[in-house]
Design an enzyme around this catalytic site. Structure first.
Site, PDB file in Angstrom:
ATOM      1  N   GLY A  13       0.898  -1.244   0.087  1.00 40.24           N
ATOM      2  CA  GLY A  13       0.102   0.124   0.077  1.00 40.24           C
ATOM      3  C   GLY A  13       0.706   1.412  -0.009  1.00 40.24           C
ATOM      4  O   GLY A  13       0.325   2.279   0.414  1.00 40.24           O
ATOM      5  N   GLN A  40       1.538  -1.035  -6.648  1.00 42.58           N
ATOM      6  CA  GLN A  40       0.668  -0.968  -7.785  1.00 42.58           C
ATOM      7  C   GLN A  40       1.582  -0.630  -8.896  1.00 42.58           C
ATOM      8  O   GLN A  40       2.132   0.588  -8.821  1.00 42.58           O
ATOM      9  CB  GLN A  40      -0.519  -0.159  -7.708  1.00 42.58           C
ATOM     10  CG  GLN A  40      -1.769  -1.187  -7.255  1.00 42.58           C
ATOM     11  CD  GLN A  40      -2.998  -0.755  -7.878  1.00 42.58           C
ATOM     12  OE1 GLN A  40      -3.152  -1.602  -8.836  1.00 42.58           O
ATOM     13  NE2 GLN A  40      -3.666   0.306  -7.478  1.00 42.58           N
ATOM     14  N   ILE A  89      -4.461  -0.677   2.043  1.00 44.19           N
ATOM     15  CA  ILE A  89      -5.011  -0.535   0.765  1.00 44.19           C
ATOM     16  C   ILE A  89      -6.420  -0.295   0.737  1.00 44.19           C
ATOM     17  O   ILE A  89      -7.362  -1.039   1.702  1.00 44.19           O
ATOM     18  CB  ILE A  89      -5.003  -1.988   0.236  1.00 44.19           C
ATOM     19  CG1 ILE A  89      -3.262  -1.967  -0.195  1.00 44.19           C
ATOM     20  CG2 ILE A  89      -5.708  -2.164  -1.273  1.00 44.19           C
ATOM     21  CD1 ILE A  89      -2.866  -3.428  -0.959  1.00 44.19           C
ATOM     22  N   TYR A 152     -18.042   9.687   2.750  1.00 41.50           N
ATOM     23  CA  TYR A 152     -17.358   8.373   2.634  1.00 41.50           C
ATOM     24  C   TYR A 152     -17.864   7.071   2.130  1.00 41.50           C
ATOM     25  O   TYR A 152     -17.474   6.415   1.508  1.00 41.50           O
ATOM     26  CB  TYR A 152     -17.009   7.902   4.198  1.00 41.50           C
ATOM     27  CG  TYR A 152     -15.794   7.115   4.272  1.00 41.50           C
ATOM     28  CD1 TYR A 152     -14.484   7.596   4.043  1.00 41.50           C
ATOM     29  CD2 TYR A 152     -15.648   5.866   5.120  1.00 41.50           C
ATOM     30  CE1 TYR A 152     -13.403   6.775   4.145  1.00 41.50           C
ATOM     31  CE2 TYR A 152     -14.691   5.140   5.099  1.00 41.50           C
ATOM     32  CZ  TYR A 152     -13.450   5.635   4.776  1.00 41.50           C
ATOM     33  OH  TYR A 152     -12.325   4.708   5.174  1.00 41.50           O
ATOM     34  N   LYS A 159     -15.080  -0.779   4.933  1.00 45.60           N
ATOM     35  CA  LYS A 159     -14.508  -0.754   5.989  1.00 45.60           C
ATOM     36  C   LYS A 159     -15.249  -1.400   7.249  1.00 45.60           C
ATOM     37  O   LYS A 159     -14.492  -2.263   7.886  1.00 45.60           O
ATOM     38  CB  LYS A 159     -13.996   0.701   6.618  1.00 45.60           C
ATOM     39  CG  LYS A 159     -13.238   1.412   5.753  1.00 45.60           C
ATOM     40  CD  LYS A 159     -11.812   0.975   5.827  1.00 45.60           C
ATOM     41  CE  LYS A 159     -11.050   1.701   5.223  1.00 45.60           C
ATOM     42  NZ  LYS A 159      -9.640   1.035   4.589  1.00 45.60           N
ATOM     43  N   LYS A 189      -3.643  13.470   5.890  1.00 46.70           N
ATOM     44  CA  LYS A 189      -3.841  13.895   4.304  1.00 46.70           C
ATOM     45  C   LYS A 189      -2.896  13.085   3.526  1.00 46.70           C
ATOM     46  O   LYS A 189      -1.719  12.993   3.793  1.00 46.70           O
ATOM     47  CB  LYS A 189      -3.662  15.287   4.027  1.00 46.70           C
ATOM     48  CG  LYS A 189      -4.268  16.160   3.291  1.00 46.70           C
ATOM     49  CD  LYS A 189      -4.250  17.489   3.037  1.00 46.70           C
ATOM     50  CE  LYS A 189      -5.341  17.972   2.376  1.00 46.70           C
ATOM     51  NZ  LYS A 189      -5.180  19.608   2.232  1.00 46.70           N
ATOM     52  N   ALA A 192      -5.289   8.626  -0.955  1.00 48.63           N
ATOM     53  CA  ALA A 192      -6.446   7.992  -0.960  1.00 48.63           C
ATOM     54  C   ALA A 192      -7.559   9.110  -0.314  1.00 48.63           C
ATOM     55  O   ALA A 192      -8.382   9.428  -0.671  1.00 48.63           O
ATOM     56  CB  ALA A 192      -6.532   6.751  -0.120  1.00 48.63           C
TER      57      ALA A 192
HETATM   58  P1  NAP Z   1      -2.659   5.906  -0.081  1.00 45.75           P
HETATM   59  O1  NAP Z   1      -1.222   6.605   0.151  1.00 45.75           O
HETATM   60  O2  NAP Z   1      -3.356   6.523  -1.260  1.00 45.75           O
HETATM   61  O3  NAP Z   1      -2.775   4.413  -0.112  1.00 45.75           O
HETATM   62  C1  NAP Z   1      -3.584   3.504  -0.415  1.00 45.75           C
HETATM   63  C2  NAP Z   1      -3.208   2.451  -1.297  1.00 45.75           C
HETATM   64  O4  NAP Z   1      -3.945   1.387  -1.704  1.00 45.75           O
HETATM   65  C3  NAP Z   1      -2.112   3.031  -2.487  1.00 45.75           C
HETATM   66  O5  NAP Z   1      -1.034   2.556  -2.499  1.00 45.75           O
HETATM   67  C4  NAP Z   1      -3.143   2.481  -3.536  1.00 45.75           C
HETATM   68  O6  NAP Z   1      -2.579   2.335  -4.661  1.00 45.75           O
HETATM   69  C5  NAP Z   1      -3.552   1.127  -3.048  1.00 45.75           C
HETATM   70  N1  NAP Z   1      -4.360   0.083  -3.756  1.00 45.75           N
HETATM   71  C6  NAP Z   1      -5.402   0.586  -4.182  1.00 45.75           C
HETATM   72  N2  NAP Z   1      -5.965  -0.376  -4.874  1.00 45.75           N
HETATM   73  C7  NAP Z   1      -5.119  -1.503  -5.129  1.00 45.75           C
HETATM   74  C8  NAP Z   1      -4.960  -2.520  -5.713  1.00 45.75           C
HETATM   75  N3  NAP Z   1      -5.774  -3.104  -6.456  1.00 45.75           N
HETATM   76  N4  NAP Z   1      -3.555  -3.339  -5.389  1.00 45.75           N
HETATM   77  C9  NAP Z   1      -2.691  -2.828  -4.639  1.00 45.75           C
HETATM   78  N5  NAP Z   1      -2.862  -1.712  -4.031  1.00 45.75           N
HETATM   79  C10 NAP Z   1      -3.888  -0.839  -4.310  1.00 45.75           C
HETATM   80  O7  NAP Z   1      -3.726   6.480   1.264  1.00 45.75           O
HETATM   81  P2  NAP Z   1      -3.636   6.105   2.703  1.00 45.75           P
HETATM   82  O8  NAP Z   1      -4.386   6.939   3.379  1.00 45.75           O
HETATM   83  O9  NAP Z   1      -2.011   6.042   3.257  1.00 45.75           O
HETATM   84  O10 NAP Z   1      -4.407   4.804   2.854  1.00 45.75           O
HETATM   85  C11 NAP Z   1      -3.911   3.444   3.300  1.00 45.75           C
HETATM   86  C12 NAP Z   1      -5.047   2.683   4.193  1.00 45.75           C
HETATM   87  O11 NAP Z   1      -5.212   3.597   5.417  1.00 45.75           O
HETATM   88  C13 NAP Z   1      -6.479   2.771   3.465  1.00 45.75           C
HETATM   89  O12 NAP Z   1      -6.871   1.504   3.848  1.00 45.75           O
HETATM   90  C14 NAP Z   1      -7.206   3.792   3.922  1.00 45.75           C
HETATM   91  O13 NAP Z   1      -8.458   3.657   3.924  1.00 45.75           O
HETATM   92  C15 NAP Z   1      -6.641   3.732   5.469  1.00 45.75           C
HETATM   93  N6  NAP Z   1      -6.956   5.050   6.164  1.00 45.75           N
HETATM   94  C16 NAP Z   1      -6.595   6.223   5.949  1.00 45.75           C
HETATM   95  C17 NAP Z   1      -6.693   7.224   6.619  1.00 45.75           C
HETATM   96  C18 NAP Z   1      -6.543   8.618   6.115  1.00 45.75           C
HETATM   97  O14 NAP Z   1      -7.201   9.616   6.459  1.00 45.75           O
HETATM   98  N7  NAP Z   1      -5.479   8.856   5.145  1.00 45.75           N
HETATM   99  C19 NAP Z   1      -7.814   7.283   7.487  1.00 45.75           C
HETATM  100  C20 NAP Z   1      -8.053   6.079   8.153  1.00 45.75           C
HETATM  101  C21 NAP Z   1      -7.774   4.747   7.225  1.00 45.75           C
HETATM  102  P3  NAP Z   1      -3.186   3.156  -5.977  1.00 45.75           P
HETATM  103  O15 NAP Z   1      -3.314   4.329  -5.527  1.00 45.75           O
HETATM  104  O16 NAP Z   1      -2.494   2.668  -7.240  1.00 45.75           O
HETATM  105  O17 NAP Z   1      -4.827   2.513  -6.141  1.00 45.75           O
END
Ligand code: NAP
Length: 266
Positions: A13, A40, A89, A152, A159, A189, A192
């Site tokens: 991720g 990815q 992810i 959301y 989730k 921030k 995603a």
């Molecule tokens: P991020 O940097 O955009 O990471 C999300 C990751 O998921 C990206 O690397 C994305 O790749 C990957 N992904 C999506 N589809 C995929 C696939 N088919 N195969 C492999 N990888 C895939 O954002 P992040 O905020 O760090 O998110 C990480 C996790 O934390 C997520 O589950 C998110 O819901 C969770 N989360 C985030 C927050 C927040 O406020 N940031 C809060 C609570 C929970 P692509 O971009 O290529 O799709």
């Protein structure tokens, strides 16, 4: 600091240096662990410079978690046993995030569930032969899985499924000595997060209403990940740990007087 030397982690991720997965990976490394990164294909140009000159990265491999063959090939390329697996992810098609749930079609619903929830099952089942006894798996979730969060949308349902999968998987792989937990992170921030409409307003609301009156950082998430991934939490499994400055306990926000004039106050 903790001593994770000799420990090996698989981290899924990383999309950029802002990714929560990247904060977790660097924190693991600062504490002595070696990391294999899965990313990815479309983010190769972002991930390649990130990993250069980092001896703690054992390997960097492409893997789309929705493609069973890619996941199988990923694990075929790994060697030896791993102690930690990070699933960070999530994805929902823009067409599903733009409209309310009444307009979410079955295809977008399935795509969201597949990437954001089912992928944990696929990763754990493929990883299991490569995980040593005492290994720990974590995933990342959000309050939108247990409460309604405007904007959301379908991701909240994914989730909710992910959090139940944590319990289901924990019960299933526990006898093999493997633990599975989730961190429910407050908003940070990242790429995603920028897809969630009104995200900046959510940050401002968190800061003014959470018990600690602040937003969390990616490092806060990484610190909780260190706990859940290490032996410090060796008898903790199937849990969701909130890292949200306490926001999830708030029933009525403290600043009603500012919103509506006279009120109960803080
Ligand atoms: P991020 O940097 O955009 O990471 C999300 C990751 O998921 C990206 O690397 C994305 O790749 C990957 N992904 C999506 N589809 C995929 C696939 N088919 N195969 C492999 N990888 C895939 O954002 P992040 O905020 O760090 O998110 C990480 C996790 O934390 C997520 O589950 C998110 O819901 C969770 N989360 C985030 C927050 C927040 O406020 N940031 C809060 C609570 C929970 P692509 O971009 O290529 O799709």
């Amino acid at each position: 600091m903790m001593d994770l030397s000799g420990k090996r982690a698989l981290v899924f991720g990383v999309a950029s240096e802002d990714s929560l997965a990247w904060s977790i990976a660097t924190s693991l490394a600062q504490n002595g662990a070696k990391v294999t990164l899965a990313y990815q294909k479309r983010f190769r140009s972002r991930v390649t410079p990130l990993v250069q000159g980092k001896p703690w990265i054992e390997a960097t491999l492409e893997c789309d978690v929705t493609v069973e063959d890619e996941v199988k090939q990923f694990f075929a390329k790994t060697t030896g046993k791993y102690d930690m697996l990070v699933h960070a992810i999530a994805f929902a098609p823009a067409s599903a995030l733009e409209k309310n749930i009444l307009h979410t079609n079955a295809e977008d619903f399935a795509a969201t569930m597949n990437v954001s929830a089912y992928s944990l099952v696929r990763l754990v089942s493929n990883a299991l032969p490569h995980l040593g006894r005492g290994a720990s798996v974590i995933t990342l979730t959000y309050l939108g899985g247990v409460k309604h969060v405007p904007g959301y949308r379908v991701m909240g349902t994914a989730k909710a499924a992910l959090e139940q999968l944590v319990r289901e998987l924990a019960a299933t792989v526990g006898p093999a000595g493997v633990r599975v937990n989730a961190i429910s992170a407050g908003p940070v921030k990242t790429l995603a997060a920028s897809g969630v409409p009104g995200f900046d307003k959510i940050l401002a609301w968190m800061e003014s209403t959470s018990p600690l009156r602040r937003n969390i950082t990616a490092q806060d998430v990484a610190n909780a990940a260190l706990y859940l991934l290490s032996d410090l939490s060796s008898n903790v499994t199937g849990q969701t740990l909130y890292v949200d400055a306490g926001y999830s306990i708030v029933g009525v926000p403290p600043n009603l007087d500012r919103l509506f004039g006279e009120g109960p106050g803080a």
